[in-house]
Motif scaffolding. Structure first.
Motif, short mmCIF file in Angstrom:
data_model
loop_
_atom_site.label_atom_id
_atom_site.label_comp_id
_atom_site.label_asym_id
_atom_site.label_seq_id
_atom_site.Cartn_x
_atom_site.Cartn_y
_atom_site.Cartn_z
N ALA A 126 -14.87 -29.58 24.05
CA ALA A 126 -14.79 -29.16 25.45
C ALA A 126 -15.93 -28.22 25.78
CB ALA A 126 -13.45 -28.50 25.74
N ALA A 127 -16.25 -28.15 27.07
CA ALA A 127 -17.32 -27.25 27.52
C ALA A 127 -16.82 -25.82 27.68
CB ALA A 127 -17.89 -27.75 28.84
N ILE A 128 -15.55 -25.66 28.06
CA ILE A 128 -15.04 -24.33 28.38
C ILE A 128 -13.63 -24.15 27.82
CG2 ILE A 128 -16.42 -23.84 30.44
CD1 ILE A 128 -14.26 -25.14 32.12
N GLY A 129 -13.25 -22.89 27.62
CA GLY A 129 -11.93 -22.56 27.11
C GLY A 129 -11.36 -21.35 27.81
N ILE A 130 -10.35 -20.74 27.19
CA ILE A 130 -9.65 -19.59 27.75
C ILE A 130 -9.84 -18.39 26.84
CG2 ILE A 130 -7.39 -18.64 28.40
CD1 ILE A 130 -6.49 -21.47 29.04
N GLY A 131 -10.19 -17.26 27.43
CA GLY A 131 -10.33 -16.01 26.68
C GLY A 131 -9.37 -14.96 27.19
N VAL A 132 -8.89 -14.10 26.28
CA VAL A 132 -7.96 -13.03 26.63
C VAL A 132 -8.50 -11.73 26.07
CG1 VAL A 132 -5.57 -12.21 26.49
CG2 VAL A 132 -6.04 -14.66 26.49
N LEU A 133 -8.41 -10.68 26.88
CA LEU A 133 -8.83 -9.34 26.48
C LEU A 133 -7.65 -8.41 26.74
CD1 LEU A 133 -11.61 -8.15 25.51
CD2 LEU A 133 -11.94 -7.39 27.87
N SER A 134 -7.29 -7.57 25.75
CA SER A 134 -6.03 -6.83 25.87
C SER A 134 -6.09 -5.47 25.21
CB SER A 134 -4.90 -7.65 25.22
OG SER A 134 -3.69 -6.93 25.17
N ARG A 135 -5.36 -4.53 25.79
CA ARG A 135 -5.15 -3.23 25.16
C ARG A 135 -4.00 -3.28 24.15
NH1 ARG A 135 -6.31 -0.58 30.64
NH2 ARG A 135 -8.33 0.40 30.28
N TYR A 136 -3.22 -4.35 24.21
CA TYR A 136 -2.07 -4.49 23.33
C TYR A 136 -2.33 -5.57 22.29
CZ TYR A 136 0.21 -1.73 26.96
OH TYR A 136 0.54 -0.74 27.84
N PRO A 137 -1.70 -5.47 21.12
CA PRO A 137 -1.96 -6.46 20.07
C PRO A 137 -1.58 -7.86 20.51
CG PRO A 137 -0.02 -5.12 19.54
CD PRO A 137 -0.69 -4.47 20.70
#
Length: 346
Positions: A135-146
């Motif tokens: 795939a060309a693109i995906g999903i990213g997540v950024l978090s202060r929690y584990p």
């Protein structure tokens, strides 16, 4: 067989490390105690074809062909996104249309370089990225929690005359916020390319996969009120789902019949009216609400709004889409912001 590209990353003082699908850190231990309520802030945003500065061959054709896309232009986009992250200052971000895990690394390192690494309690120490390698693109997540227990859900459907098109994973992760558990399902469903009606069957299948997984998760945990947050770009307007006032009913096939998972959409008030005047995506001179934040179980919203501030929106509140040829703009979607509360059973 398709291969999955998964990464867990922790950003500390500008250094990134990856680990296996079960990650935990000191923040998890600090969150071990349980309280009656836990409040946090959340943002979902389709950031519109956020490719890095390298041409790897998976990019969309306009990025491949132009001579205007390079590392320097990518760095400008990266700085803009980090400006947004620090300005909004949410606890968890979910981004659709990120090219690869290197972009997640760069976001974390840029935030550190901007001087946000000194107070680790306020920094986003956890991140996740997932996409199919083709795939060309995906999903990213950024978090202060584990971020824990990453799972991806996809489909292989061979029941139709037309071949299954490329579709993106549904990303499932769990976390603990001030002692309260939460499961997040991040989505980016099939686009309307090729025609809305022709492509609708694939969004129906993705809806079924999501609903069936939520049903299974509740059975596994033995709790019907398990707190679940569903978010993403569904490429389907909120009003085009089966709706029951504030709730969207996700359909899934079960033992020859159809069952439903009910989730409260923040686009609607309790009596089924739209909660905001504008949507998140402006197309053909009208607002669409194809991006969504939905809640199941022991979680409620204290605040919700599409963020329509300058500079990622214009003075009229419409999204300022990114123009690759000029290097100007942000995204053709508005980010969705919510302040959310997790609570215990009474």
């Amino acid at each position: 067989m398709k291969r999955t590209r998964l990464i867990f990353a922790a950003a500390l003082l500008g250094l990134l490390c990856s680990c296996s699908q079960n990650c935990s850190g000191s923040a998890e231990a600090k969150n071990a105690g349980s309280s009656r309520e836990a409040q946090f802030t959340f943002v979902n945003w389709n950031v519109q074809t956020f490719f890095d500065g390298k041409k790897d061959g998976v990019e969309y054709d306009d990025f491949k062909k132009t001579g205007n896309w390079n590392t320097e232009n990518y760095k400008v986009r990266l700085q803009r996104l980090c400006q947004f992250i620090t300005q909004v200052n949410a606890d968890i971000y979910v981004f659709e249309e990120i090219e690869n895990e290197a972009v997640i690394h760069d976001i974390s390192n840029q935030l550190c370089a901007d001087g946000h690494n000194w107070n680790q309690k306020k920094f986003w120490n956890y991140s996740v990225f997932a996409k199919d390698e083709t795939a060309a693109i995906g999903i990213g997540v950024l978090s202060r929690y584990p971020l824990l227990n990453l799972k991806t859900h996809t489909m292989d459907i061979r029941l139709h005359k037309q071949s299954q098109p490329s579709t993106r994973y549904i990303l499932e992760i769990s976390t603990s916020i001030q002692g309260q558990p939460l499961t997040i399902f991040a989505n980016h469903w099939k686009s309307k390319s090729g025609g809305q009606e022709k492509s609708e069957i694939w969004r129906d299948w993705q809806e079924s996969i999501l609903a069936k997984r939520i049903s299974s998760l509740r059975a596994e945990q033995g709790e019907s009120e398990l707190p679940i947050l569903i978010c993403g770009d569904f490429n389907r307007d909120a009003s085009d789902f089966i709706c029951d006032n504030q709730n969207i009913l996700f359909r899934f096939a079960d033992f020859g019949g159809t069952d439903f998972i009910s989730a409260a959409s923040l686009w609607f008030t309790e009596d089924g009216r739209f909660s905001t005047k504008n949507g998140s995506y402006f197309y053909d001179d009208s607002w669409e609400r194809i991006d969504n934040i939905l809640l199941c179980g022991r979680i409620k919203a204290a605040e919700f709004l599409p963020l329509a501030q300058v500079p990622w929106a214009n003075a009229a509140g419409y999204p300022v889409s990114y123009k690759m040829y000029s290097g100007e703009g942000w995204s053709d979607h508005l980010p969705l912001y919510a302040s959310l509360i997790l609570f215990n059973q009474k």
